[in-house]
Scaffold this motif. Structure first.
Motif, PDB file in Angstrom:
ATOM      1  N   GLU A  58       5.212  -7.026  -7.266  1.00 20.80           N
ATOM      2  CA  GLU A  58       6.507  -8.111  -7.064  1.00 20.80           C
ATOM      3  C   GLU A  58       7.615  -7.336  -6.979  1.00 20.80           C
ATOM      4  OE1 GLU A  58       4.014 -11.631  -9.580  1.00 20.80           O
ATOM      5  OE2 GLU A  58       5.659 -10.614 -10.734  1.00 20.80           O
ATOM      6  N   ALA A  59       7.726  -6.371  -7.892  1.00 21.47           N
ATOM      7  CA  ALA A  59       8.999  -5.467  -7.750  1.00 21.47           C
ATOM      8  C   ALA A  59       9.032  -4.857  -6.405  1.00 21.47           C
ATOM      9  CB  ALA A  59       8.806  -4.297  -8.874  1.00 21.47           C
ATOM     10  N   TYR A  60       7.903  -4.245  -5.876  1.00 28.97           N
ATOM     11  CA  TYR A  60       8.066  -3.573  -4.492  1.00 28.97           C
ATOM     12  C   TYR A  60       8.736  -4.379  -3.477  1.00 28.97           C
ATOM     13  CZ  TYR A  60       4.999   0.608  -4.490  1.00 28.97           C
ATOM     14  OH  TYR A  60       4.381   1.773  -4.732  1.00 28.97           O
ATOM     15  N   ALA A 113      10.559  -7.384  -4.304  1.00 23.46           N
ATOM     16  CA  ALA A 113      11.733  -8.096  -4.821  1.00 23.46           C
ATOM     17  C   ALA A 113      12.834  -7.128  -4.521  1.00 23.46           C
ATOM     18  CB  ALA A 113      11.915  -8.761  -6.284  1.00 23.46           C
ATOM     19  N   VAL A 114      12.730  -5.781  -4.941  1.00 26.37           N
ATOM     20  CA  VAL A 114      13.761  -5.033  -5.297  1.00 26.37           C
ATOM     21  C   VAL A 114      14.403  -4.451  -4.032  1.00 26.37           C
ATOM     22  CG1 VAL A 114      14.346  -2.677  -6.203  1.00 26.37           C
ATOM     23  CG2 VAL A 114      13.247  -4.115  -7.595  1.00 26.37           C
ATOM     24  N   PRO A 115      13.626  -3.818  -3.076  1.00 29.68           N
ATOM     25  CA  PRO A 115      14.227  -3.672  -1.551  1.00 29.68           C
ATOM     26  C   PRO A 115      14.912  -4.783  -1.070  1.00 29.68           C
ATOM     27  CG  PRO A 115      12.165  -2.750  -1.810  1.00 29.68           C
ATOM     28  CD  PRO A 115      12.232  -3.675  -2.999  1.00 29.68           C
ATOM     29  N   GLY A 116      14.023  -5.811  -0.920  1.00 24.01           N
ATOM     30  CA  GLY A 116      14.444  -7.203  -0.522  1.00 24.01           C
ATOM     31  C   GLY A 116      16.108  -7.684  -0.869  1.00 24.01           C
ATOM     32  N   MET A 117      16.295  -7.406  -2.091  1.00 25.72           N
ATOM     33  CA  MET A 117      17.832  -7.703  -2.333  1.00 25.72           C
ATOM     34  C   MET A 117      18.648  -6.653  -2.107  1.00 25.72           C
ATOM     35  SD  MET A 117      17.284  -7.720  -6.569  1.00 25.72           S
ATOM     36  CE  MET A 117      18.724  -8.170  -6.891  1.00 25.72           C
ATOM     37  N   GLY A 118      18.210  -5.687  -1.387  1.00 27.97           N
ATOM     38  CA  GLY A 118      19.289  -4.592  -1.317  1.00 27.97           C
ATOM     39  C   GLY A 118      19.210  -3.479  -2.210  1.00 27.97           C
ATOM     40  N   ALA A 119      18.589  -3.881  -3.357  1.00 28.74           N
ATOM     41  CA  ALA A 119      18.433  -2.729  -4.393  1.00 28.74           C
ATOM     42  C   ALA A 119      17.603  -1.517  -3.943  1.00 28.74           C
ATOM     43  CB  ALA A 119      18.258  -3.249  -5.574  1.00 28.74           C
ATOM     44  N   VAL A 120      17.405  -0.758  -4.792  1.00 29.31           N
ATOM     45  CA  VAL A 120      16.544   0.598  -4.393  1.00 29.31           C
ATOM     46  C   VAL A 120      15.188   0.792  -5.565  1.00 29.31           C
ATOM     47  CG1 VAL A 120      16.423   3.235  -3.938  1.00 29.31           C
ATOM     48  CG2 VAL A 120      18.380   1.901  -3.366  1.00 29.31           C
ATOM     49  N   LEU A 121      14.203   0.679  -5.072  1.00 30.27           N
ATOM     50  CA  LEU A 121      13.079   0.622  -6.046  1.00 30.27           C
ATOM     51  C   LEU A 121      12.658   2.112  -6.448  1.00 30.27           C
ATOM     52  CD1 LEU A 121      10.378  -0.944  -7.210  1.00 30.27           C
ATOM     53  CD2 LEU A 121       9.068   0.102  -4.875  1.00 30.27           C
ATOM     54  N   HIS A 122      12.737   2.419  -7.462  1.00 32.74           N
ATOM     55  CA  HIS A 122      12.244   3.781  -8.039  1.00 32.74           C
ATOM     56  C   HIS A 122      10.955   3.974  -8.988  1.00 32.74           C
ATOM     57  CE1 HIS A 122      13.712   7.911  -9.992  1.00 32.74           C
ATOM     58  NE2 HIS A 122      12.442   7.867  -9.533  1.00 32.74           N
ATOM     59  N   THR A 123      10.033   4.338  -8.142  1.00 29.39           N
ATOM     60  CA  THR A 123       8.861   4.387  -8.854  1.00 29.39           C
ATOM     61  C   THR A 123       8.490   5.451  -9.691  1.00 29.39           C
ATOM     62  OG1 THR A 123       7.663   5.310  -6.782  1.00 29.39           O
ATOM     63  CG2 THR A 123       7.412   2.811  -7.097  1.00 29.39           C
ATOM     64  N   LEU A 124       8.559   5.492 -11.079  1.00 32.04           N
ATOM     65  CA  LEU A 124       8.464   6.641 -11.817  1.00 32.04           C
ATOM     66  C   LEU A 124       7.066   6.799 -12.164  1.00 32.04           C
ATOM     67  CD1 LEU A 124      11.142   5.093 -14.259  1.00 32.04           C
ATOM     68  CD2 LEU A 124      11.420   7.137 -12.833  1.00 32.04           C
ATOM     69  N   ASN A 125       6.792   8.309 -11.949  1.00 27.62           N
ATOM     70  CA  ASN A 125       5.414   8.635 -12.420  1.00 27.62           C
ATOM     71  C   ASN A 125       5.024   8.798 -13.929  1.00 27.62           C
ATOM     72  OD1 ASN A 125       3.161  10.364 -12.836  1.00 27.62           O
ATOM     73  ND2 ASN A 125       3.618  11.680 -11.197  1.00 27.62           N
ATOM     74  N   ILE A 126       4.159   7.843 -14.267  1.00 30.49           N
ATOM     75  CA  ILE A 126       4.020   7.820 -15.825  1.00 30.49           C
ATOM     76  C   ILE A 126       3.609   9.040 -16.479  1.00 30.49           C
ATOM     77  CG2 ILE A 126       4.012   5.253 -15.718  1.00 30.49           C
ATOM     78  CD1 ILE A 126       0.709   5.663 -15.844  1.00 30.49           C
ATOM     79  N   ARG A 127       2.760   9.924 -15.483  1.00 29.21           N
ATOM     80  CA  ARG A 127       2.468  11.137 -16.207  1.00 29.21           C
ATOM     81  C   ARG A 127       3.340  12.237 -16.205  1.00 29.21           C
ATOM     82  NH1 ARG A 127      -2.265   9.563 -12.854  1.00 29.21           N
ATOM     83  NH2 ARG A 127      -3.422   8.188 -13.946  1.00 29.21           N
ATOM     84  N   LEU A 128       4.601  12.018 -15.927  1.00 31.56           N
ATOM     85  CA  LEU A 128       5.502  13.317 -15.792  1.00 31.56           C
ATOM     86  C   LEU A 128       5.701  13.760 -17.512  1.00 31.56           C
ATOM     87  CD1 LEU A 128       8.184  12.692 -13.341  1.00 31.56           C
ATOM     88  CD2 LEU A 128       6.671  13.832 -13.094  1.00 31.56           C
ATOM     89  N   GLY A 149       1.692   4.071   0.922  1.00 31.77           N
ATOM     90  CA  GLY A 149       2.321   2.711   1.732  1.00 31.77           C
ATOM     91  C   GLY A 149       1.449   1.595   1.972  1.00 31.77           C
ATOM     92  N   LEU A 150       0.304   1.642   0.970  1.00 35.81           N
ATOM     93  CA  LEU A 150      -0.726   0.656   1.296  1.00 35.81           C
ATOM     94  C   LEU A 150      -0.246  -0.614   0.804  1.00 35.81           C
ATOM     95  CD1 LEU A 150      -3.980   2.588   0.708  1.00 35.81           C
ATOM     96  CD2 LEU A 150      -3.672   1.160   2.668  1.00 35.81           C
ATOM     97  N   PRO A 151       0.564  -0.961  -0.080  1.00 37.32           N
ATOM     98  CA  PRO A 151       1.124  -2.327  -0.795  1.00 37.32           C
ATOM     99  C   PRO A 151       1.733  -2.982   0.571  1.00 37.32           C
ATOM    100  CG  PRO A 151       1.466  -0.482  -2.244  1.00 37.32           C
ATOM    101  CD  PRO A 151       1.066   0.064  -1.010  1.00 37.32           C
ATOM    102  N   TYR A 152       2.651  -2.395   1.084  1.00 35.90           N
ATOM    103  CA  TYR A 152       3.523  -2.926   1.919  1.00 35.90           C
ATOM    104  C   TYR A 152       2.449  -3.339   3.387  1.00 35.90           C
ATOM    105  CZ  TYR A 152       7.814  -1.648  -0.403  1.00 35.90           C
ATOM    106  OH  TYR A 152       8.645  -1.760  -1.355  1.00 35.90           O
ATOM    107  N   ALA A 153       1.631  -2.278   3.754  1.00 34.24           N
ATOM    108  CA  ALA A 153       0.939  -2.289   5.049  1.00 34.24           C
ATOM    109  C   ALA A 153      -0.167  -3.816   4.489  1.00 34.24           C
ATOM    110  CB  ALA A 153      -0.028  -1.225   4.966  1.00 34.24           C
ATOM    111  N   ALA A 154      -0.744  -3.627   3.595  1.00 32.90           N
ATOM    112  CA  ALA A 154      -1.656  -4.848   3.360  1.00 32.90           C
ATOM    113  C   ALA A 154      -0.941  -6.149   3.139  1.00 32.90           C
ATOM    114  CB  ALA A 154      -2.350  -4.609   1.709  1.00 32.90           C
ATOM    115  N   TRP A 155       0.091  -5.933   2.599  1.00 34.10           N
ATOM    116  CA  TRP A 155       1.058  -7.510   2.435  1.00 34.10           C
ATOM    117  C   TRP A 155       1.442  -7.756   4.031  1.00 34.10           C
ATOM    118  CZ3 TRP A 155       2.443 -10.560  -1.506  1.00 34.10           C
ATOM    119  CH2 TRP A 155       3.298 -11.515  -1.147  1.00 34.10           C
ATOM    120  N   MET A 156       1.648  -6.885   4.810  1.00 32.80           N
ATOM    121  CA  MET A 156       1.878  -7.417   6.157  1.00 32.80           C
ATOM    122  C   MET A 156       1.004  -7.806   7.002  1.00 32.80           C
ATOM    123  SD  MET A 156       3.436  -4.468   8.547  1.00 32.80           S
ATOM    124  CE  MET A 156       5.238  -4.433   7.984  1.00 32.80           C
TER     125      MET A 156
END
Ligand code: ADP
Length: 543
Positions: free
Chosen positions: A78-80, A82-97, A232-239
């Motif tokens: 959902e964040a993938y 909504a966030v770009p759609g509204m013009g904001a920038v999605l920053h996916t953070l690596n939980i293992r850092l 890139g799979l989430p967007y590819a699968a969605w489209m």
């Protein structure tokens, strides 16, 4: 003369609208370890619009960064959307850092809001005092979030909003999402994907030249959504209308096989270490992997034996792909070419991959001159194209670019058909007495031994030849191979001078935050004398 075509911007809200209307019945399925939670694309689409409205109400505006600190899940998707759609920038953070790196990327990315899954609250809370730009933390799930002090709840925010959102008109070159490289050398570096690059990369991913995704597919998304946008799979699968199956935090082989049984995916993607675990599990437990038509494997070299054993024992077809955070992901994929002898198919599939349409590739020698596409000449791989980064976010890194080409740091060859063979990362090549040894090839050959589970090869100082290879090997439990035995077996697979004299047995090869062999840690352990190095002798030979 200009073309007569409409100059319509390539923005993410377009495939978003397409997916939710045209493939309204396709599903997003999230695993909770036992059962499945399902939502249709229509429902996910509505929730994404509520999320956009909620973020807007919180003050998020175009260009603002919204971080996600999540496993793969419906909410993360959902964040993938909504966030770009509204013009904001999605920053996916690596939980293992490590905490310092996590604080660094959040501050450097200037995230204003972070969406965090409740189970990950303690990890984020560790760095909360260091965060300089975060104004709101939104917790997904209703687990304890007291460690964060004041936090908003995702479902409360969504419940307040209407399921509609007027997507703004955006410049296709504007930022859609950002990902930091895992920073194996120096500080992590930020790559910022544009709407245009994401759109084009997703189209390429769905195409027959890559994953040939369509509505009949069910994609088991194992590669984390924080690792180069899950390739890139989430967007590819969605489209394409393909179902998305999200394993959340249940990534152990047993859970994965259960999820495969429950959901019958047709396609999946993950780094080789995950598939090695699945293979070991599948070898000793009844599993049914027959629904998978393609398993995409990449992120590091895929051992040939892994592909062979999966195919022979479980009929599972692994396809190797190559890419980097900087290339959005797909740059090459090893689909076998036409006209080959079926008996040779594995030779083609064992190569790193064939460059995909949309990516230009060249190999340059030490003087920076392009070498011929003959499958022989070795050099550094350089790429350029509409989904390849041309810079890093707020970081002067001119040395990473060469006249408009990205220097990948990968060393290898390319043949006349465009098949790339990576022999090493530039920093991992072993220079033995002036000759180069490919650590990747050597690891592959060592892992072909039935007693070996994993093998990582690093270069260590050597009096006579400046540098020699040290093989760090994980043996199958109960196996008793000695260095001599392994060296002897290896001599039939590689040149004698490639066979290591130095061996050490370890319980596990250390892994990076995205599951690759972490050779830096092995180097450090060697330097500290923490590895018990043993000699492996080859029998004398006349050669
Ligand atoms: P990081 O650079 O932080 O490890 P990336 O996932 O962006 O994160 O890593 C990209 C690198 O992974 C490539 O430059 C290459 O060295 C390696 N890699 C990816 N796929 C393959 C492959 N199929 N074979 C060999 N190396 C690969």
């Amino acid at each position: 003369m200009l073309g007569t075509m409409q100059d319509h911007p390539l923005v993410i809200s377009d495939p978003f609208e397409h997916g939710r209307r045209v493939y309204a019945d396709s599903e997003v399925v999230t695993f909770d370890g036992e059962g499945l939670r399902r939502a249709t694309f229509a429902q996910v689409g509505e929730r994404a619009m509520r999320l956009a409205a909620a973020l807007h109400r919180l003050g998020v505006r175009p260009d603002d960064r919204v971080g996600t600190f999540c496993w793969n899940s419906q909410e993360h998707l959902e964040a993938y959307l909504a966030v770009p759609g509204m013009g904001a920038v999605l920053h996916t953070l690596n939980i293992r850092l490590f905490p310092e790196q996590l604080a660094y990327v959040i501050n450097h990315g200037e995230d204003r809001v972070i969406l965090v899954e409740d189970t990950l609250v303690p990890l984020l809370a560790r760095v909360a005092p260091q965060l300089r730009t975060v104004e709101h933390v939104v917790v997904i799930g209703d687990g304890d979030a007291s460690a964060l002090g004041k936090a908003l709840r995702y479902e409360d925010l969504l419940a307040r909003e209407a399921p509609t959102y007027e997507w703004p008109e955006l410049d296709e070159r504007s930022a859609a999402a950002m990902c930091y490289t895992s920073g194996t050398t120096g500080d992590p570096k930020g790559v910022v994907y544009s709407h245009r690059s994401t759109y084009l990369h997703s189209m390429a991913a769905t195409s027959g030249a890559a994953f040939a995704l369509n509505e009949h597919d069910r994609v088991l998304l194992i590669v984390p959504q924080f690792h180069a946008n899950a390739w890139g799979l989430p967007y590819a699968a969605w489209m394409a209308g393909a179902d998305l199956i999200m394993p959340s935090r249940f990534l152990q082989a047993e859970a994965m096989c259960k999820l495969i049984r429950l959901t019958r995916p047709t396609l999946s993607a993950a780094v080789p270490t995950i598939w090695s675990d699945v293979l070991r599990y599948a070898d000793s437990n009844p599993v049914d992997l027959s629904s998978l038509r393609m398993v995409i494997c990449g992120g590091s070299a895929v051992p040939r034996v892994l592909m062979e054993r999966f195919e022979e024992r479980h009929g599972l077809r692994i396809i190797q792909a190559w890419g980097m955070t900087e290339t959005s992901l797909i740059a090459a994929i090893a689909l076998p070419p036409r006209g080959i002898d079926p008996a040779d198919e594995m030779d083609w599939r064992a190569k790193t991959g064939r460059v995909v349409p949309g990516v230009q590739l060249r190999i340059v020698d030490a003087d920076g001159k392009p070498v011929p596409w003959d499958g022989e000449a070795v050099g550094e791989i350089e790429v350029r194209g509409p989904w390849i980064t041309g810079a890093y976010h707020r970081a002067p890194t001119l040395e990473k670019f060469d006249d408009g080409w990205l220097r990948t740091g990968d060393v290898g060859t390319v043949d006349a058909k465009g098949f790339v063979q990576i022999t090493d990362r530039a920093k991992d090549v072993i220079k033995s007495g002036g000759e180069w040894i490919s650590s990747v090839e050597l690891e592959n050959a060592i892992m072909a031994h039935p007693d070996v589970v994993e093998a990582a090869v690093i270069g260590v100082p050597d009096d006579r030849r400046q540098e020699r290879q040290l093989a760090c090997v994980v043996l199958r439990s109960g196996a008793a191979s000695t260095p001599d035995v392994l060296a002897g077996a290896l001599a039939s697979r590689v040149a004698r001078w490639w066979v290591p004299e130095r061996w050490c047995f370890v319980d596990e090869v250390p892994k990076t935050s995205v599951g690759k062999f972490d050779k830096k840690v092995l180097q450090k352990r060697f330097a500290e004398g923490a590895l018990e190095v043993r000699e492996g002798q080859l029998p004398e030979s006349g050669s």
